[in-house]
Design a protein around this motif. Structure first.
Motif, PDB file in Angstrom:
ATOM      1  N   LEU A 115       0.698  12.162   2.152  1.00 37.81           N
ATOM      2  CA  LEU A 115       0.236  10.976   1.415  1.00 37.81           C
ATOM      3  C   LEU A 115      -0.171   9.862   2.370  1.00 37.81           C
ATOM      4  O   LEU A 115      -1.112   9.118   2.116  1.00 37.81           O
ATOM      5  CB  LEU A 115       1.348  10.454   0.490  1.00 37.81           C
ATOM      6  CG  LEU A 115       1.550  11.171  -0.837  1.00 37.81           C
ATOM      7  CD1 LEU A 115       2.868  10.736  -1.474  1.00 37.81           C
ATOM      8  CD2 LEU A 115       0.398  10.860  -1.795  1.00 37.81           C
ATOM      9  N   LEU A 155       1.645   4.076  -3.065  1.00 37.67           N
ATOM     10  CA  LEU A 155       1.348   5.503  -2.863  1.00 37.67           C
ATOM     11  C   LEU A 155       2.565   6.373  -3.195  1.00 37.67           C
ATOM     12  O   LEU A 155       2.423   7.459  -3.766  1.00 37.67           O
ATOM     13  CB  LEU A 155       0.981   5.756  -1.406  1.00 37.67           C
ATOM     14  CG  LEU A 155      -0.468   5.722  -0.973  1.00 37.67           C
ATOM     15  CD1 LEU A 155      -0.555   5.873   0.540  1.00 37.67           C
ATOM     16  CD2 LEU A 155      -1.238   6.844  -1.635  1.00 37.67           C
ATOM     17  N   LEU A 156       3.742   5.904  -2.788  1.00 39.52           N
ATOM     18  CA  LEU A 156       4.930   6.760  -2.886  1.00 39.52           C
ATOM     19  C   LEU A 156       5.677   6.621  -4.214  1.00 39.52           C
ATOM     20  O   LEU A 156       6.248   7.605  -4.704  1.00 39.52           O
ATOM     21  CB  LEU A 156       5.893   6.471  -1.725  1.00 39.52           C
ATOM     22  CG  LEU A 156       5.322   6.653  -0.307  1.00 39.52           C
ATOM     23  CD1 LEU A 156       6.403   6.359   0.724  1.00 39.52           C
ATOM     24  CD2 LEU A 156       4.770   8.057  -0.095  1.00 39.52           C
ATOM     25  N   VAL A 185       5.142   9.239  -7.092  1.00 43.19           N
ATOM     26  CA  VAL A 185       5.701  10.569  -6.817  1.00 43.19           C
ATOM     27  C   VAL A 185       7.192  10.597  -7.169  1.00 43.19           C
ATOM     28  O   VAL A 185       7.686  11.530  -7.801  1.00 43.19           O
ATOM     29  CB  VAL A 185       5.519  10.949  -5.327  1.00 43.19           C
ATOM     30  CG1 VAL A 185       6.117  12.310  -5.024  1.00 43.19           C
ATOM     31  CG2 VAL A 185       4.053  10.902  -4.934  1.00 43.19           C
ATOM     32  N   PHE A 220      12.684  10.379   0.414  1.00 42.82           N
ATOM     33  CA  PHE A 220      11.988   9.228  -0.164  1.00 42.82           C
ATOM     34  C   PHE A 220      12.967   8.072  -0.381  1.00 42.82           C
ATOM     35  O   PHE A 220      12.636   6.914  -0.152  1.00 42.82           O
ATOM     36  CB  PHE A 220      11.380   9.592  -1.522  1.00 42.82           C
ATOM     37  CG  PHE A 220      10.102  10.376  -1.446  1.00 42.82           C
ATOM     38  CD1 PHE A 220       8.880   9.745  -1.515  1.00 42.82           C
ATOM     39  CD2 PHE A 220      10.126  11.760  -1.326  1.00 42.82           C
ATOM     40  CE1 PHE A 220       7.696  10.461  -1.463  1.00 42.82           C
ATOM     41  CE2 PHE A 220       8.950  12.492  -1.274  1.00 42.82           C
ATOM     42  CZ  PHE A 220       7.732  11.836  -1.341  1.00 42.82           C
ATOM     43  N   LEU A 259       0.828  -1.207   0.000  1.00 42.64           N
ATOM     44  CA  LEU A 259       0.000   0.000   0.000  1.00 42.64           C
ATOM     45  C   LEU A 259       0.867   1.264   0.000  1.00 42.64           C
ATOM     46  O   LEU A 259       0.671   2.188  -0.800  1.00 42.64           O
ATOM     47  CB  LEU A 259      -0.918  -0.035   1.227  1.00 42.64           C
ATOM     48  CG  LEU A 259      -1.864   1.128   1.451  1.00 42.64           C
ATOM     49  CD1 LEU A 259      -2.942   1.132   0.391  1.00 42.64           C
ATOM     50  CD2 LEU A 259      -2.507   1.042   2.830  1.00 42.64           C
ATOM     51  N   ILE A 260       1.848   1.286   0.896  1.00 46.88           N
ATOM     52  CA  ILE A 260       2.734   2.438   1.025  1.00 46.88           C
ATOM     53  C   ILE A 260       3.563   2.622  -0.251  1.00 46.88           C
ATOM     54  O   ILE A 260       3.709   3.727  -0.777  1.00 46.88           O
ATOM     55  CB  ILE A 260       3.714   2.226   2.217  1.00 46.88           C
ATOM     56  CG1 ILE A 260       2.955   2.011   3.513  1.00 46.88           C
ATOM     57  CG2 ILE A 260       4.693   3.381   2.351  1.00 46.88           C
ATOM     58  CD1 ILE A 260       2.088   3.143   3.891  1.00 46.88           C
ATOM     59  N   GLN A 267       9.786  17.499   1.189  1.00 47.08           N
ATOM     60  CA  GLN A 267       9.713  16.045   0.980  1.00 47.08           C
ATOM     61  C   GLN A 267       9.045  15.326   2.140  1.00 47.08           C
ATOM     62  O   GLN A 267       8.173  14.473   1.935  1.00 47.08           O
ATOM     63  CB  GLN A 267      11.123  15.473   0.818  1.00 47.08           C
ATOM     64  CG  GLN A 267      11.701  15.672  -0.546  1.00 47.08           C
ATOM     65  CD  GLN A 267      13.013  14.916  -0.642  1.00 47.08           C
ATOM     66  OE1 GLN A 267      13.092  13.734  -0.342  1.00 47.08           O
ATOM     67  NE2 GLN A 267      14.043  15.607  -1.057  1.00 47.08           N
TER      68      GLN A 267
END
Lengths: 214, 219
Positions: free
Chosen positions: B85, A89-90, A93, A146, A85-86, B78
């Motif tokens: 999110l 989502l990421l 981006v 990230f 899921l995570i 960031q």
């Protein structure tokens, strides 16, 4: 590649054996792994055993509980769903920022890692190659926070990736999504490339869930 | 945070000197000099450096030493992006699992924040509040991401509340969030919290706005 390997062969030998025993269910989920057992089995001191435990802990194979010891980690359906899921989502981006920064050298690197994955025969290496692949496709985003997060995610899931490989037919990791992703990036089809990767995450999730249900 | 008092003293002084610009970004902090300045031995200084590195005040460069860290807007953007999110996903799972005890703990921390006069504690208290509202989700990996974000933000949060006109932290948005949760208005609570996070981000990035009163202009 795992630096630990070059550092100490005994440590890697022990780690490899335990990985194999966990993957092949010779050690069951939640089983207590005692240092003394491995000291005897490998005829070594406690130091390399402890170091091997540390590596396996970082790869998601074992839980280390202070004052209690080390246990084979139980991977639940919930854990797998949460990570997927995570990730879903990421990833869009990061890829959105990364793909426009790809250069010729990036494509070459991606291609080389795909070949490494395809030729990999050792199940305890495949997870590291896939992590390397992730670093190459996400790195050009330069989104350091990230990237740190993805590093943590991959490191903790080396085991799952290894086990998918081990369970695959003909011991060959399926790289068709990786190749399709690369093809679309080269064609500057960013949106489609991101879609391909998101679908790939779902695919890995369902493979992983299937593996745990058996 | 109960640690050795001389460590706390040094950490406190360092935080103050960094926040008020007595130590500028990128300044090399030498153990011996700091020890002399604050009149302590080098041991607590080393420990304080470790603490401040953890809170995002210092960069520790191997074989080179400690340097005052410059907070980059890029990094804030960031972390805020990740936060925004993940918040809806985690709260959706967490809010339905709140119990009476969760609310009690949340209220207690919010009271502590309201009465907090020491700016270097605010960051930790806000982090504690976050743990209370996110942990019931049963999503350990996501909770650990939030921990990473808060750990790196202790300094930003401290400085934010110190440099505001009214040094006492207002927890209006937090209280409203808790009220909505108590009324089982999960969706509204999530929207409220996400908006608040967005406002915080904007305020932190536009540091010159620090002196203005915090958000919720309508009230």
């Amino acid at each position: 590649m795992p630096k630990e390997k070059k550092k100490n062969n005994t440590v890697e030998l022990i780690a490899r054996q335990i990985r194999e025993d966990i993957t092949k269910s010779s050690f069951k989920s939640s089983q207590h792994l005692k240092e003394g057992y491995f000291v005897k089995k490998f005829g070594v001191s406690r130091v390399p055993v402890r170091e091997a435990f540390r590596i396996l802990h970082s790869e998601g194979y074992i839980d280390m509980i202070p004052n209690k010891g080390s246990f084979v980690k139980k991977i639940t359906k919930k854990d797998i769903e949460e990570i997927a899921l995570i990730y879903k989502l990421l990833a869009p981006v990061v890829l959105d920022a990364a793909i426009p920064n790809y250069k010729k050298s990036t494509y070459k690197q991606i291609e080389e890692i795909i070949i490494k994955v395809e030729h990999c025969k050792d199940f305890s290496e495949v997870g590291y190659f896939l992590w390397e692949f992730a670093k190459t496709i996400f790195g050009p985003s330069k989104l350091t926070f990230f990237l740190e997060l993805f590093d943590k995610m991959y490191r903790n899931n080396i085991r799952s990736l290894n086990e998918i490989f081990e369970a695959s037919e003909h011991k060959q990791y399926d790289t068709s999504d990786h190749r399709e992703f690369l093809r679309l990036c080269k064609l500057k089809k960013k949106k489609e490339a991101i879609d391909t990767w998101t679908k790939h995450i779902s695919k890995i999730e369902s493979l992983n869930l299937k593996l745990r249900s058996n | 945070m109960k640690t050795n008092t001389s460590v706390q003293k040094v950490a406190q002084c360092l935080r103050h000197d960094i926040t008020y610009g007595n130590f500028k970004p990128f300044k090399h902090l030498k153990e011996a000099e700091v020890a002399k300045k604050y009149n302590v031995s080098r041991v607590p200084v080393r420990e304080a450096f470790r603490m401040l590195h953890y809170e995002g005040y210092l960069d520790v460069i191997h074989n080179k030493g400690c340097f005052v860290k410059k907070i980059s807007n890029d990094y804030i953007i960031q972390t805020a992006t990740v936060y925004k999110l993940l918040v809806p996903v985690i709260l959706e799972k967490a809010i339905p699992k709140y119990t009476k005890k969760t609310f009690e703990r949340a209220d207690k921390v919010l009271n502590k924040i309201e009465q907090c006069k020491n700016f270097s504690e605010v960051g930790y208290l806000i982090w504690e509040f976050a743990k209370i509202i996110y942990t019931p989700s049963g999503m350990p990996f996501t909770v650990s991401i939030f921990d990473d974000i808060y750990r790196q933000s202790v300094r930003v949060l401290n400085e934010f509340f110190e440099t505001r006109e009214n040094a006492l932290f207002k927890v209006k948005a937090h209280k409203e969030f808790i009220e909505l949760c108590k009324e089982k208005k999960t969706r509204e609570a999530i929207i409220h919290w996400t908006e608040f996070v967005g406002q915080m981000e904007t305020l932190v990035i536009n540091r010159k706005d620090f002196s203005k009163p915090i958000i919720n202009k309508a009230s």
